[in-house]
Structures are given as structure tokens and as C-alpha cells.
Scaffold this active site. Structure first.
Site, PDB file in Angstrom:
ATOM      1  N   TYR A 112      -0.693   8.640  -2.538  1.00  0.00           N
ATOM      2  CA  TYR A 112      -0.699   8.378  -3.968  1.00  0.00           C
ATOM      3  C   TYR A 112      -1.915   9.052  -4.623  1.00  0.00           C
ATOM      4  CZ  TYR A 112       2.725   4.447  -3.866  1.00  0.00           C
ATOM      5  OH  TYR A 112       3.843   3.659  -3.762  1.00  0.00           O
ATOM      6  N   GLY A 113      -2.996   9.181  -3.853  1.00  0.00           N
ATOM      7  CA  GLY A 113      -4.305   9.547  -4.412  1.00  0.00           C
ATOM      8  C   GLY A 113      -4.365  10.892  -5.108  1.00  0.00           C
TER       9      GLY A 113
ATOM     10  N   ASP B  79       0.869  -1.193   0.000  1.00  0.00           N
ATOM     11  CA  ASP B  79       0.000   0.000   0.000  1.00  0.00           C
ATOM     12  C   ASP B  79       0.896   1.231   0.000  1.00  0.00           C
ATOM     13  OD1 ASP B  79      -2.281   1.672   0.187  1.00  0.00           O
ATOM     14  OD2 ASP B  79      -2.126   1.750   2.360  1.00  0.00           O
ATOM     15  N   SER B  80       0.283   2.371  -0.271  1.00  0.00           N
ATOM     16  CA  SER B  80       1.029   3.616  -0.205  1.00  0.00           C
ATOM     17  C   SER B  80       1.404   3.966   1.241  1.00  0.00           C
ATOM     18  CB  SER B  80       0.180   4.749  -0.786  1.00  0.00           C
ATOM     19  OG  SER B  80      -1.064   4.788  -0.122  1.00  0.00           O
TER      20      SER B  80
ATOM     21  N   CYS C 196     -11.072   3.081  -0.366  1.00  0.00           N
ATOM     22  CA  CYS C 196      -9.695   3.446  -0.040  1.00  0.00           C
ATOM     23  C   CYS C 196      -9.369   2.624   1.196  1.00  0.00           C
ATOM     24  CB  CYS C 196      -9.605   4.941   0.268  1.00  0.00           C
ATOM     25  SG  CYS C 196      -8.012   5.422   0.967  1.00  0.00           S
ATOM     26  N   THR C 197      -8.202   1.988   1.202  1.00  0.00           N
ATOM     27  CA  THR C 197      -7.922   1.066   2.312  1.00  0.00           C
ATOM     28  C   THR C 197      -7.725   1.792   3.650  1.00  0.00           C
ATOM     29  OG1 THR C 197      -5.636   1.021   1.515  1.00  0.00           O
ATOM     30  CG2 THR C 197      -7.032  -0.849   0.945  1.00  0.00           C
ATOM     31  N   HIS C 198      -7.635   3.111   3.630  1.00  0.00           N
ATOM     32  CA  HIS C 198      -7.570   3.850   4.894  1.00  0.00           C
ATOM     33  C   HIS C 198      -8.935   4.004   5.556  1.00  0.00           C
ATOM     34  CE1 HIS C 198      -3.590   4.980   3.545  1.00  0.00           C
ATOM     35  NE2 HIS C 198      -3.374   5.622   4.676  1.00  0.00           N
TER      36      HIS C 198
ATOM     37  N   ASN D 143      -6.341   0.985  -3.224  1.00  0.00           N
ATOM     38  CA  ASN D 143      -7.314   1.156  -4.304  1.00  0.00           C
ATOM     39  C   ASN D 143      -6.739   2.006  -5.422  1.00  0.00           C
ATOM     40  OD1 ASN D 143     -10.268   0.187  -3.393  1.00  0.00           O
ATOM     41  ND2 ASN D 143      -9.071   0.809  -1.627  1.00  0.00           N
ATOM     42  N   THR D 144      -5.971   3.028  -5.053  1.00  0.00           N
ATOM     43  CA  THR D 144      -5.426   3.942  -6.046  1.00  0.00           C
ATOM     44  C   THR D 144      -4.465   3.204  -6.972  1.00  0.00           C
ATOM     45  OG1 THR D 144      -5.623   5.693  -4.402  1.00  0.00           O
ATOM     46  CG2 THR D 144      -4.235   6.154  -6.305  1.00  0.00           C
TER      47      THR D 144
ATOM     48  N   GLU E 114      -4.572   8.587   8.863  1.00  0.00           N
ATOM     49  CA  GLU E 114      -3.135   8.563   9.156  1.00  0.00           C
ATOM     50  C   GLU E 114      -2.846   9.197  10.526  1.00  0.00           C
ATOM     51  OE1 GLU E 114      -0.073   7.760   7.424  1.00  0.00           O
ATOM     52  OE2 GLU E 114      -1.287   6.494   6.148  1.00  0.00           O
TER      53      GLU E 114
HETATM   54  N1  DGL Z   1      -4.481   3.552   0.534  1.00  0.00           N
HETATM   55  C1  DGL Z   1      -4.808   4.383  -0.615  1.00  0.00           C
HETATM   56  C2  DGL Z   1      -6.001   3.804  -1.359  1.00  0.00           C
HETATM   57  O1  DGL Z   1      -6.528   2.746  -0.994  1.00  0.00           O
HETATM   58  C3  DGL Z   1      -5.104   5.797  -0.237  1.00  0.00           C
HETATM   59  C4  DGL Z   1      -4.019   6.610   0.348  1.00  0.00           C
HETATM   60  C5  DGL Z   1      -3.231   7.409  -0.679  1.00  0.00           C
HETATM   61  O2  DGL Z   1      -3.766   8.353  -1.270  1.00  0.00           O
HETATM   62  O3  DGL Z   1      -2.078   7.049  -0.863  1.00  0.00           O
HETATM   63  O4  DGL Z   1      -6.432   4.366  -2.323  1.00  0.00           O
END
Ligand code: DGL
Length: 275
Positions: A47-48, A15-16, A192-194, A79-80, A158
Site C-alpha cells: 500500500y505504501g 493489514d496490507s 510500519c508493521t513489517h 500504518n499506511t 516479506e
Molecule cells: N504494513 C504496512 C504499514 O504498516 C506497510 C506495507 C505496505 O506498504 O503495504 O505501513
């Protein structure tokens, strides 16, 4: 090249940042005997908000780190990165199977509310690509889909500010925006996994009758199916090892990652890596 039939090799999860730990946790619960290696690219989060070209480059570099170490399956627990780079990562890892989280998330939503009105909460990049819309409509042509980017929810997760006045106000702001034009969702997809960390707040603001779904549990079930289909399930009684890697901020990773995993971590539990 990885020997895909070495069953004791770990499953790589990437993940990011720390959000993918929600997926790691679900895989651990589903397959406790599997060895797992998790890489959070915390140095380059989020990343988003980045361009597809940057996201793909970062995802390829993170994947290369896991590939070097040797993994039998890759889970893109972001997800991104799944929306932007899944095809490129599949080519990179071949013959090692690669699973993203968008398809399992769409499967969970369609199962929860067939023919439903789905609201996808995700990052800007995931929304821009319409990855969930495509995945949901491919499974259920009667569904309605609205996608809402919610960048501030990544920062809240976060920071660990997942309940309370501030989290509630920000979630309400996004849901009100998404419900303009009388769109009434009967499912909310945490795309989004967050966002599973904010589930309680999202459920409270969404109100009764709205199914709030995420991809973690469905992804873990898909991981089992793919390992089984490739005859690479780790056939042992021993509990698997979990290795945690991050590209920056191991102390913060430990603090925030503890929320995601539901157990306390220290900086010594995380290995700092350079990509
Ligand atoms: N974990 C990322 C996702 O599932 C989101 C966080 C990011 O923007 O890096 O999209």
C-alpha cells in the site's frame, strides 16, 4: 449492522500483508481469550507506494469484508492505512470502535524518550502525510521528528531476509540518509508493521542508547482499554480462536506469516478471500 455488545464476536485486524501479524501477536498475548480474525490484503501489497485515493479504497474494501463477517472492534494494523484512511474507516464501521497504529506508536515513542529526537521509519505514503510528526508533536511539543521512507524494508520483511549482510547494508543506507545534517535520533520508531521483524538489525545499526519502539504492544493495551470501556471484553476462560484470511498467495502468507507470528503455519491455516 454488527451488534457491538456481542462479546464473543472476533476483533478484526487488517493489514496490507503479513506485517500486521506483529500486532495480532501482541493482542493475542494481551487478550488470549479474545477471538481474532486477521485479513492480509496480500493481492494489493504494498500500500505504501500507492496514492491516498487507492489506499483508502483498498482499506474500505478490506474493512467491508470483516464487517460482513461481524466484528466487535477493528484494528487497522497497517500504518499506511491508519495514516490515510482512519477517519473513513471509523465512519464506515460506526458504532464499532476502530483503532489505528499511528497514535499508539507515537505514544510509545514519547513515553520512551520525552522531549526526544525521534526518527520514524515508515512507508512513502505514511511519511508524505506526516502522520507521526503530527501525533508526536500533539503529545510532546518539545520533540523533534524526522521521517524516513524505507520501502525496501517492506520487501526484506516479506522475503524473510531480516538479518545478515544484505539487511544490514540496506538498514545502514537508510539510517545514514536520515542522520544527514547531524540529526542524532534518540528513538527510532518502527512506523510500519513489517519493521519489527528487522528490529535486531535496526538495533545493531542504530547503536547503543537509541530506543527502538513499535506500536504493537501499545496497540494491544489500547485494544484492552477500548474493549473495557465499551464493556465488550470476552468474559470466558477458553482461549480464543484465530482465523487468518488473505487475498492472495496463501502458501507464501503461511511461510512468511510464520516468522511474524513466531510459530509455523501451513497454507491450510489460511483462507483465500476475494474482496
Ligand atoms: N504494513 C504496512 C504499514 O504498516 C506497510 C506495507 C505496505 O506498504 O503495504 O505501513
Amino acid at each position: 449492522m454488527t451488534e457491538i455488545n456481542n462479546t464473543s464476536l472476533p476483533i478484526g485486524v487488517f493489514d496490507s500483508g503479513v506485517g500486521g501479524l506483529t500486532v495480532l501477536k501482541a493482542i493475542r498475548e494481551e487478550l488470549p481469550q479474545e477471538n481474532l480474525v486477521y485479513l492480509g490484503d496480500t493481492a494489493r501489497l504494498p500500500y505504501g507506494t500507492k496514492s491516498p485515493a487507492s489506499i483508502e479504497r483498498y482499506a474500505i474494501q478490506a474493512t467491508a469484508r470483516l464487517q460482513e463477517q461481524g466484528i466487535k472492534l477493528l484494528v487497522v494494523a497497517c500504518n499506511t492505512a491508519s495514516a490515510v484512511a482512519l477517519d473513513a474507516l471509523r465512519r464506515q464501521m460506526e458504532p464499532v470502535p476502530v483503532i489505528g497504529v499511528v497514535e499508539p506508536g507515537a505514544m510509545a515513542a514519547v513515553a520512551a524518550r520525552p522531549g526526544g529526537a525521534h526518527l520514524v521509519l515508515a512507508t512513502e505514503a505514511t511519511v508524505r502525510l506526516g502522520a507521526y510528526r503530527e501525533a508526536i508533536l500533539a503529545r510532546d511539543a518539545d520533540a523533534q521528528v524526522r521521517e524516513q521512507s524505507c520501502e525496501m524494508l517492506v520487501a526484506l520483511a516479506e522475503e524473510g531476509w531480516v538479518v545478515g549482510v544484505i539487511a544490514t547494508a540496506i538498514v545502514r543506507r537508510y539510517l545514514d540518509e536520515a542522520r544527514e545534517d547531524s540529526f542524532v535520533p534518540d528513538s527510532i520508531i518502527l512506523g510500519c508493521t513489517h519493521f519489527p521483524l528487522l528490529r535486531a538489525t535496526i538495533v545493531a545499526v542504530a547503536g547503543e542508547g537509541v530506543a527502538v519502539v513499535d506500536s504493537a504492544g501499545t496497540t494491544a493495551a489500547v485494544v484492552r482499554q477500548v474493549l473495557d470501556a465499551n464493556a465488550i471484553l470476552n468474559d470466558t476462560e477458553k482461549p480464543g480462536r484465530v482465523q487468518l484470511l488473505a487475498t492472495d498467495g496463501v502458501t507464501r502468507f503461511a511461510r512468511v506469516g510464520g516468522f511474524f507470528l513466531g510459530r509455523s503455519l501451513t497454507a491450510d491455516d489460511i483462507e483465500l478471500v476475494d474482496l
